[in-house]
Write an enzyme that holds these catalytic residues in place. Structure first.
Site, PDB file in Angstrom:
ATOM      1  N   TRP A 150       0.826  -1.210   0.000  1.00 12.70           N
ATOM      2  CA  TRP A 150       0.000   0.000   0.000  1.00 12.70           C
ATOM      3  C   TRP A 150       0.853   1.250   0.000  1.00 12.70           C
ATOM      4  O   TRP A 150       0.508   2.261  -0.620  1.00 12.70           O
ATOM      5  CB  TRP A 150      -0.972  -0.030   1.185  1.00 12.70           C
ATOM      6  CG  TRP A 150      -1.820  -1.259   1.135  1.00 12.70           C
ATOM      7  CD1 TRP A 150      -1.802  -2.324   1.991  1.00 12.70           C
ATOM      8  CD2 TRP A 150      -2.776  -1.595   0.116  1.00 12.70           C
ATOM      9  NE1 TRP A 150      -2.681  -3.280   1.582  1.00 12.70           N
ATOM     10  CE2 TRP A 150      -3.293  -2.870   0.432  1.00 12.70           C
ATOM     11  CE3 TRP A 150      -3.237  -0.946  -1.037  1.00 12.70           C
ATOM     12  CZ2 TRP A 150      -4.251  -3.507  -0.356  1.00 12.70           C
ATOM     13  CZ3 TRP A 150      -4.187  -1.572  -1.817  1.00 12.70           C
ATOM     14  CH2 TRP A 150      -4.688  -2.837  -1.483  1.00 12.70           C
ATOM     15  N   ASP A 153      -1.260   6.961   6.254  1.00 14.50           N
ATOM     16  CA  ASP A 153      -2.327   6.041   5.913  1.00 14.50           C
ATOM     17  C   ASP A 153      -2.508   5.108   7.103  1.00 14.50           C
ATOM     18  O   ASP A 153      -1.682   4.235   7.359  1.00 14.50           O
ATOM     19  CB  ASP A 153      -1.943   5.250   4.655  1.00 14.50           C
ATOM     20  CG  ASP A 153      -2.965   4.171   4.294  1.00 14.50           C
ATOM     21  OD1 ASP A 153      -3.976   4.032   5.006  1.00 14.50           O
ATOM     22  OD2 ASP A 153      -2.731   3.469   3.287  1.00 14.50           O
ATOM     23  N   LYS A 171     -11.842  -1.705   8.477  1.00 16.55           N
ATOM     24  CA  LYS A 171     -11.052  -2.490   9.428  1.00 16.55           C
ATOM     25  C   LYS A 171     -11.597  -2.291  10.845  1.00 16.55           C
ATOM     26  O   LYS A 171     -12.114  -3.220  11.443  1.00 16.55           O
ATOM     27  CB  LYS A 171      -9.582  -2.069   9.387  1.00 16.55           C
ATOM     28  CG  LYS A 171      -8.994  -1.939   7.987  1.00 16.55           C
ATOM     29  CD  LYS A 171      -8.827  -3.245   7.269  1.00 16.55           C
ATOM     30  CE  LYS A 171      -8.107  -3.052   5.944  1.00 16.55           C
ATOM     31  NZ  LYS A 171      -7.961  -4.289   5.162  1.00 16.55           N
TER      32      LYS A 171
END
Length: 357
Positions: free
Chosen positions: A99, A166, A190
């Site tokens: 990511w 992030d 999440k």
């Protein structure tokens, strides 16, 4: 009973599911949450309470805005540089996994990117240390938790340049100091709520410093000025996130859930280190609490163990294809009883192998 260790979309509290299901049938005088207008006072109250809870749970200082957007963290990979990286400037990125790599790839479409450190050569099994962040960086970007590889940064790297993070997979799982960041973004799926919602926490003073003219939808200020309703927001996702934030507050907030998350992670890592059939995949000091990655000493036993675990109601533990083995994702709503169920399965499987040999 199923023990859901899925990496995301992931487990949410059962009471949140029940409340959300009821709202699908009847949110307000016979109207479903799926059909109400986002311009109603009832939904404006939902957004206002969600905003208030995010700020309360994370102790967000004044001078920051909370935004409820769409497009996932992947859209933020582009929005961040579009809003913060001016012509001729360079942004610094820490490469710690898939990511992070995707984030810096998108930033390169906007401007100059400096990768200050990477653990790619070691298949991202550790967090780079002792790197230097150039003082003239427009901002420094890092990914706090790496879901695929099972590493996590618990301390904010020290720097005087603006910090962007992030936090998609560990936001709300541990106490953070928001004042150390100019911008935080996180996909909700999440620890916050279902897929379809992205949370952005941005320091207001960080905006408006570059000359680039961005499309309105890609301009943070557009969403700030319209209270996250510049266009039709993800109504249901925001509502379920609100229910989950209420649940988290009722649990005692982020500080209390952090204690539970530590207990869950410590218990499973302890078994991985004890059990001769298993071993962890990343540096001990960088082990994630959210995504615990491990393999078997004998790879031929991985499929039999996965089958045994599934028969015991343990789902979602198959590792990402780039790492293999297993990944137990242990987000806020996963009860410690599920962790014990996985540990029990590992121990019983160990006993079965000992008898077979």
């Amino acid at each position: 009973m199923k023990h859901n260790f899925g990496a995301g979309p992931c487990i949410l509290p059962q009471e949140v599911f029940k409340q959300a299901a009821q709202a699908v049938l009847d949110f307000n005088d016979g109207l479903s949450i799926l059909e109400i207008s986002h311009r109603t006072t009832e939904f404006e109250a939902v957004v206002a309470e969600a905003d208030k809870l995010v700020k309360e749970l994370l102790n967000v200082p004044s001078g920051y805005s909370v935004l409820f957007l769409q497009g996932g963290a992947s859209l933020q990979f582009a929005m961040v540089p579009m809003n913060l990286l001016g012509d001729g400037q360079t942004a610094s990125y820490l490469d710690t996994g898939v990511w992070a790599t995707k984030a810096l790839k998108e930033a390169k479409f906007v401007g100059n990117v400096n990768v200050i450190a990477s653990s790619k050569d070691s298949n991202y099994t550790f967090i780079p240390k002792d790197f230097e962040i150039p003082a003239d960086s427009a901002y420094f970007h890092y990914t706090s938790n790496n879901t695929i590889y099972g590493t996590e940064l618990f301390e904010v790297p020290k720097t005087d340049v603006p910090v962007v993070c992030d936090m998609s997979s560990d936001i709300m799982s541990r106490v953070i100091d928001v004042s150390k960041f100019d911008l935080i973004y996180a996909g909700a799926q999440k620890n916050i709520g279902p897929a379809g919602l992205t949370i952005v926490i941005v320091k207001n003073d960080a905006l408006g410093k570059i000359d680039r003219k961005n499309p309105s939808m890609l301009n943070y200020q557009s969403h700030i000025d319209n209270d996250s309703m510049y266009n039709t927001p993800p109504v249901f996702s925001i509502y379920v996130a609100l229910l989950n934030l209420r649940w988290l507050k009722s649990k005692g907030g982020v500080a209390e859930i952090e204690k539970e998350n530590k207990q869950k992670a410590e218990a499973l890592y302890r078994e991985i280190d004890r059990n001769p059939l298993f071993k962890g995949t990343c540096a001990v000091e960088d082990r994630s609490r959210m995504n615990i990655c491990f393999v078997m000493e004998n790879p031929e036993l991985e499929k039999p163990f996965l089958k045994y675990a599934e028969d015991e109601g343990i789902v979602g533990i198959k590792g990402h294809r780039s790492v293999g083995g297993f990944r137990a994702s242990m987000y806020n709503a996963l009860p410690i009883t599920s962790v014990h169920a996985l540990i029990d399965a590992m121990q019983v499987f160990e006993e079965k192998q000992a008898k077979a040999n």
